[in-house]
Design a protein around this motif. Structure first.
Motif, PDB file in Angstrom:
ATOM      1  N   PHE A 153      15.171   8.236  -7.599  1.00 51.16           N
ATOM      2  CA  PHE A 153      14.044   7.318  -7.804  1.00 51.16           C
ATOM      3  C   PHE A 153      12.847   7.833  -7.023  1.00 51.16           C
ATOM      4  CE2 PHE A 153      16.395   5.488  -4.216  1.00 51.16           C
ATOM      5  CZ  PHE A 153      15.403   5.272  -3.278  1.00 51.16           C
ATOM      6  N   MET A 154      11.669   7.385  -7.453  1.00 56.01           N
ATOM      7  CA  MET A 154      10.412   7.756  -6.814  1.00 56.01           C
ATOM      8  C   MET A 154       9.730   6.496  -6.279  1.00 56.01           C
ATOM      9  SD  MET A 154       9.201  10.320  -9.897  1.00 56.01           S
ATOM     10  CE  MET A 154       7.616  10.807  -9.191  1.00 56.01           C
ATOM     11  N   LEU A 155       8.869   6.696  -5.302  1.00 49.93           N
ATOM     12  CA  LEU A 155       8.123   5.585  -4.714  1.00 49.93           C
ATOM     13  C   LEU A 155       6.650   5.978  -4.611  1.00 49.93           C
ATOM     14  CD1 LEU A 155      10.578   4.862  -1.798  1.00 49.93           C
ATOM     15  CD2 LEU A 155       9.844   3.094  -3.380  1.00 49.93           C
ATOM     16  N   SER A 156       5.755   5.079  -5.038  1.00 55.94           N
ATOM     17  CA  SER A 156       4.337   5.346  -4.835  1.00 55.94           C
ATOM     18  C   SER A 156       3.550   4.030  -4.761  1.00 55.94           C
ATOM     19  CB  SER A 156       3.797   6.292  -5.911  1.00 55.94           C
ATOM     20  OG  SER A 156       2.559   6.859  -5.502  1.00 55.94           O
ATOM     21  N   HIS A 157       2.241   4.100  -4.946  1.00 55.38           N
ATOM     22  CA  HIS A 157       1.339   2.971  -4.704  1.00 55.38           C
ATOM     23  C   HIS A 157       1.226   2.022  -5.900  1.00 55.38           C
ATOM     24  CE1 HIS A 157      -0.470   4.722  -0.982  1.00 55.38           C
ATOM     25  NE2 HIS A 157       0.007   5.829  -1.510  1.00 55.38           N
ATOM     26  N   SER A 158       0.474   0.946  -5.696  1.00 55.49           N
ATOM     27  CA  SER A 158       0.189   0.015  -6.789  1.00 55.49           C
ATOM     28  C   SER A 158      -0.720   0.673  -7.823  1.00 55.49           C
ATOM     29  CB  SER A 158      -0.480  -1.253  -6.246  1.00 55.49           C
ATOM     30  OG  SER A 158      -1.737  -0.946  -5.674  1.00 55.49           O
ATOM     31  N   GLN A 159      -0.738   0.130  -9.031  1.00 54.86           N
ATOM     32  CA  GLN A 159      -1.495   0.772 -10.108  1.00 54.86           C
ATOM     33  C   GLN A 159      -2.985   0.467 -10.047  1.00 54.86           C
ATOM     34  OE1 GLN A 159       1.313  -0.361 -13.499  1.00 54.86           O
ATOM     35  NE2 GLN A 159       0.750   1.733 -13.960  1.00 54.86           N
TER      36      GLN A 159
ATOM     37  N   GLN B 109      -2.951  -6.556   0.913  1.00 52.12           N
ATOM     38  CA  GLN B 109      -3.587  -7.568   0.065  1.00 52.12           C
ATOM     39  C   GLN B 109      -3.014  -7.504  -1.354  1.00 52.12           C
ATOM     40  OE1 GLN B 109      -7.687  -8.849   0.768  1.00 52.12           O
ATOM     41  NE2 GLN B 109      -8.059  -6.822   1.623  1.00 52.12           N
ATOM     42  N   THR B 110      -1.745  -7.788  -1.443  1.00 47.57           N
ATOM     43  CA  THR B 110      -1.004  -7.607  -2.694  1.00 47.57           C
ATOM     44  C   THR B 110      -1.670  -8.250  -3.904  1.00 47.57           C
ATOM     45  OG1 THR B 110       0.275  -9.604  -2.216  1.00 47.57           O
ATOM     46  CG2 THR B 110       1.204  -7.512  -1.480  1.00 47.57           C
ATOM     47  N   GLU B 111      -2.156  -9.463  -3.730  1.00 47.05           N
ATOM     48  CA  GLU B 111      -2.667 -10.200  -4.903  1.00 47.05           C
ATOM     49  C   GLU B 111      -3.916  -9.549  -5.474  1.00 47.05           C
ATOM     50  OE1 GLU B 111      -2.672 -11.693  -1.837  1.00 47.05           O
ATOM     51  OE2 GLU B 111      -0.931 -13.010  -1.788  1.00 47.05           O
ATOM     52  N   GLN B 112      -4.721  -8.928  -4.624  1.00 49.95           N
ATOM     53  CA  GLN B 112      -5.930  -8.267  -5.116  1.00 49.95           C
ATOM     54  C   GLN B 112      -5.590  -7.030  -5.931  1.00 49.95           C
ATOM     55  OE1 GLN B 112      -8.647 -10.028  -4.597  1.00 49.95           O
ATOM     56  NE2 GLN B 112      -7.493 -11.406  -3.253  1.00 49.95           N
ATOM     57  N   MET B 113      -4.392  -6.523  -5.765  1.00 50.79           N
ATOM     58  CA  MET B 113      -3.988  -5.288  -6.446  1.00 50.79           C
ATOM     59  C   MET B 113      -3.194  -5.565  -7.728  1.00 50.79           C
ATOM     60  SD  MET B 113      -5.389  -3.781  -4.041  1.00 50.79           S
ATOM     61  CE  MET B 113      -5.685  -3.908  -2.276  1.00 50.79           C
ATOM     62  N   GLY B 114      -2.948  -6.834  -8.009  1.00 48.69           N
ATOM     63  CA  GLY B 114      -2.154  -7.138  -9.189  1.00 48.69           C
ATOM     64  C   GLY B 114      -0.726  -6.636  -9.066  1.00 48.69           C
ATOM     65  N   TRP B 115      -0.255  -6.519  -7.831  1.00 50.20           N
ATOM     66  CA  TRP B 115       1.095  -6.012  -7.575  1.00 50.20           C
ATOM     67  C   TRP B 115       2.077  -7.182  -7.506  1.00 50.20           C
ATOM     68  CZ3 TRP B 115       4.329  -6.816  -3.264  1.00 50.20           C
ATOM     69  CH2 TRP B 115       5.406  -5.927  -3.105  1.00 50.20           C
ATOM     70  N   LYS B 116       3.170  -7.066  -8.218  1.00 46.01           N
ATOM     71  CA  LYS B 116       4.179  -8.145  -8.255  1.00 46.01           C
ATOM     72  C   LYS B 116       5.559  -7.550  -8.035  1.00 46.01           C
ATOM     73  CE  LYS B 116       6.252 -11.533 -11.347  1.00 46.01           C
ATOM     74  NZ  LYS B 116       6.335 -11.997 -12.754  1.00 46.01           N
ATOM     75  N   PRO B 117       6.186  -7.835  -6.900  1.00 49.26           N
ATOM     76  CA  PRO B 117       7.491  -7.236  -6.617  1.00 49.26           C
ATOM     77  C   PRO B 117       8.569  -7.822  -7.519  1.00 49.26           C
ATOM     78  CG  PRO B 117       6.959  -8.861  -4.936  1.00 49.26           C
ATOM     79  CD  PRO B 117       5.746  -8.740  -5.822  1.00 49.26           C
ATOM     80  N   ASP B 118       9.435  -6.973  -8.057  1.00 50.67           N
ATOM     81  CA  ASP B 118      10.573  -7.473  -8.830  1.00 50.67           C
ATOM     82  C   ASP B 118      11.901  -7.117  -8.174  1.00 50.67           C
ATOM     83  OD1 ASP B 118      10.767  -4.788  -9.394  1.00 50.67           O
ATOM     84  OD2 ASP B 118      10.136  -4.963 -11.460  1.00 50.67           O
ATOM     85  N   VAL B 119      11.820  -6.504  -6.993  1.00 46.86           N
ATOM     86  CA  VAL B 119      13.062  -6.225  -6.270  1.00 46.86           C
ATOM     87  C   VAL B 119      12.775  -6.278  -4.772  1.00 46.86           C
ATOM     88  CG1 VAL B 119      12.662  -3.739  -6.559  1.00 46.86           C
ATOM     89  CG2 VAL B 119      14.900  -4.521  -5.895  1.00 46.86           C
TER      90      VAL B 119
END
Lengths: 245, 245, 245, 245, 245, 245
Positions: free
Chosen positions: A114-120, A166-176
């Motif tokens: 698996f790979m890991l990187s930043h929010s889109q 600032q997760t919400e500003q990035m449109g990032w939503k954790p699913d795990v």
């Protein structure tokens, strides 16, 4: 060809991997994975304010060296022995076709599970979202049978997006959510290697604690959730393939 | 208290569970789960066109009986022995507070490890999205320590949304594919129990085949994806909690 | 069974159809459609401020009567002879199962080639979005072979969402512009029937002019767009089925 | 200046147009359109696994030639006589300002009534979404009166996004279905020209059949939908301008 | 270091700032702000159709000069004395790393309290969304302590997206309305400087009037909204920080 | 008619207002606002696990009383003297038309300058999103001149959505941060009134600290952001109307 399971972190700046997925790195190292950390830049221009502010001034090379040291120490604290610096520059991070191919070389060498990187999306820091775009593009190239024919092509590793600021500003939503309680001390030690960003130590300890709460809630809540104290959250890009729901 | 692992399907109409998650049902039964299927209605008014069109006419009760038979046969074909009919009416499906509490009773009795229901949006069929809204609401009630105090409260089971018809119009995006190759024959047998909707047999066989392709792609693609022939897709509502990525 | 082509407008309050789709009504009447306008309420409580503010006071019945008159006059100005008042009350608009079935009766009687209603979201006016939810639900019921068996069931008419006030706040995005230049005088005449909302006459004239600009742009722009002077915009819920792109 | 109606397909790799819009191509050719197919690359590196895997090895030029042959044969099978290869390279597809202007030249020469390209998002294949970004940018340039002054500028053709693989992962939502029953044999023949991707023949036959079901549903369903057996779906970028809803 | 409060407009083409935020410019000049307008290009190729169509022809330099004149006159009409032309070319607008740094220089020189630019998405005009991407990237660089060490770094100014043409197609949603009634005459005067785009004068007057209606609605509506006659709308990218809600 | 500025909090369960907006309440009380807190239910069934688990059992009335006490104490700690309990029941929260009108009565009595309620989506807790839907609907009714004619109608107060648990799962995105440093002690005191939910005290202290970081970043960051130590975040539903950006 790697014998162990492997993972690859693609970090826009030298310190990103510490705040965002140091727990995942330490935990998977403990499980026998070989985790490789690719730092695309040192964050030398944009994420080293403390160094630039010091009396007497400094130089770009000194800042890069200091940031490299911090990152290497943090990796050590996590038992991650593979850390690679691409030194592509930051603010802005820009790449050539050759740079892409070097990252593809690394991906193919690592053959990550698996790979890991930043929010889109990141309106505060376009280097971050650029790194993810690049990760997707290079994942695609690494899968191409016609790129350096004869090399082992890449499979279809998941790309997890680690937690941005600032997760919400990035449109990032954790699913795990990943339970990192057992390696928290290592993550905290890695965090403390970041001498230039001490203002973030407490912040990311709070984050880890509160993600622990989310882990407990989603693993059963009041009716038996597991007593995780620290966790990290990730957003998956691709669907999973399973034998049991 | 159930001894085996359990799952609960909440199906707006009697046949929905067949097209959308019969593979998941059969597969988990094989793995030792007790799967309970809750049909909120028979789809007697809105999804039984063939019966209503037959010469000589029919009655609501006859249609309901025929639909019940089909659903029971389909469940048998999947080795699912727990099928419950709430008979709440369809087109539109509407519920009282008491109806909610009956569904809560079932959820608590089953104590599902995971739940399955419809997509969250369906402009063609508002019964479908209503069923999912209801599933979320009843999951919440089942978690309340003050609802029928003394009963075992519900933990935090995942809610998977199974595949709707015309997925893109429903805003449904699968994040997990389940390999159902080993139970495909059972799913096809269940499908063939649906005498009134023969026009959908081939359609959902195509879906299963193409989801098999997606399983192969996402499990490795050209570089070693697993040779699944049939699959089902699901969208998760809640984040997962894991010990390894 | 209708002989002409038909359309059905579902308007939450008596005046909504005027501002939002009077051009479409007049134009399709000219083309030989029979357009039916269903006003679910008169907007008597919430959209009749001028009447309630008048000296000497008024009563609910008087307001309803005045609103009915305005709506009937507006319909006449559009050559629309079928206007139906459900008188369900407003602010809030609420319905029973029986109310739904009455609307289904109308839908089946009209057998519309297309339907028109409000945007799906409106944080200023929940009656509006409720009307669209209701339109979708009743469209579904009208398609059910088991609802009043023997009646002609509904096909699959498009549901167009007409233009709300403050479009961007409603998440409304038009995907079709209709040239109403030839019937603009009728729309303006209908608008002027709305004595209680004179502050909106100029506003919706501006809207029609600017939508005319959008029509010109999207039909060719600087390189030959058609010289529409007035237009209306609509958002489609369902995909179209065509023989040519 | 073209005399017939025209259309332009912008395909990132040589085979994309076959799976995704061969029916639209063949159908519009039958209707008298001149359809031009622009292949930005051959997909030589990334979509030719079978060729690269063959014993004895191959070269980039051989792969490109083979892919070109397949694409030309497929175009022939669709009666499309205008196929243009830009040979820009793939995995990744990258362009210079000059490349953009060459595509603009083609767009102006064709003066398409509508254009076809990929989905706007594709985390598996960044070449695809890049092609669409490029199509939009070049459409804009082609409309500029100051670009090669004196040339006929472009009007405002629709840009249809054809169906990607794994539609839901791409955020692609079709808003128009095209009945391709009458030209299905040609599409199947074109598909069979793709010798290197035989694993997709059956997949895209399933897709066409199931889109046929969607066509039937949306053209009337159980109450008289048209008996399309095969269809293709498209997502529109721009609003339509019409005289009748 | 600026003594007054300051603002910076980043306009892809020379005229964009007039239609979209001339009111904001004039109003803040009246309030004592120094507003700087950065025109990345003149819109010479893509937004000067009237000039290119004139008899006898013209040249790129003549068009640029005419557009520059119009923009300078418009700025004067708004009492904005700082207008900067980057002359980067248009259709398409493209930039080098050096161009970015020149824009960063300007940002740092201005030290804006807030910035203004285009919507984030524009399928009609990719120059527009590119300008906003660039604005975000350069805002980030301007904040970097390692970029030209010793210069005053940028704080965290808001980035407002001004109103695009066809707002709904751009996914633009205003979250703030600014009352420009007191400076409307200046905005109209600036608009009338745009000799080449007279077809837009009336359009943007309509927009200002209708945004005035939105201002009234959102400041109190029928129960005391302020009597703004003209307004402009803006979408904020970043959260605000306040002492009172 | 209120003389001071006023605000209205609509809290689904008795404790929600404490975790989510106690800082805003205390701060605005200090500024001279009269803040009214409306608790739609006590959270007696669903958010009182500790009370239900106690040895010897309890009753619904005892739980409601205990929860009422906690909420009243918390309000006192915030210097908020207006707290109203609607006692509508929870898990699920359901309302009649009369209940709506009682909430409308309160809204009109308070004439709030702004309102506060929950996120619009909450798959864990449908009571929360229901409360916001209700808040919007009752805001609309309160604006209707025909509802209890003669009463002062409501203007157009902002509706702020306060911070939910697990923000990203709720699709909640804050667009305003409020500095609550000066009233943090009061908020902490109010939090400590929640004897039944001690596991959340530390969690929401972390949240307040980390929102303080976001306040600092967005008010200037490394270049002079204000030294807020604690903050709360809110999402606005309606656009603001301003005289200066």
């Amino acid at each position: 060809m790697p014998e162990n399971k492997t993972a690859l972190v693609i970090s826009a700046h030298a310190a990103d991997f510490v705040w965002r997925c140091a727990g995942a790195i330490a935990l998977h190292e403990e499980k026998g994975y070989d985790v490789t950390i690719a730092c695309l830049s040192f964050g030398e221009r944009g994420e080293s304010a403390k160094l630039w502010k010091q009396e007497g001034g400094t130089t770009l090379e000194e800042v890069k060296k200091a940031r490299r040291n911090e990152a290497e120490n943090a990796a050590k604290a996590l038992d991650a022995h593979n850390i690679v610096f691409f030194d592509l520059g930051d603010y802005p991070l820009e790449v050539t076709r050759d740079d892409k191919f070097k990252l593809v070389d690394l991906i193919r060498k690592v053959q990550p599970n698996f790979m890991l990187s930043h929010s889109q999306y990141d309106p505060y820091n376009t280097d971050h979202s650029f790194a993810t775009t690049l990760a997707m593009e290079c994942r695609m190239i690494a899968q191409a049978w016609g790129h350096n024919p004869g090399e082992k092509v890449l499979g279809a590793p998941q790309l997890y997006l680690f937690e941005p600021h600032q997760t919400e500003q990035m449109g990032w939503k954790p699913d795990v959510f990943l339970d990192i309680t057992s390696v928290w001390d290592k993550k905290r030690a890695a965090i403390e290697c970041m001498q230039g960003q001490e203002h973030l130590w407490h912040y990311y300890t709070n984050v880890a604690e509160n993600r622990g709460n989310h882990f407990r809630r989603n693993s059963g809540g009041q009716a038996g959730g597991r007593a995780a104290k620290y966790a990290e959250g990730f957003q998956s890009i691709y669907p999973r393939t399973v034998d049991e729901l």
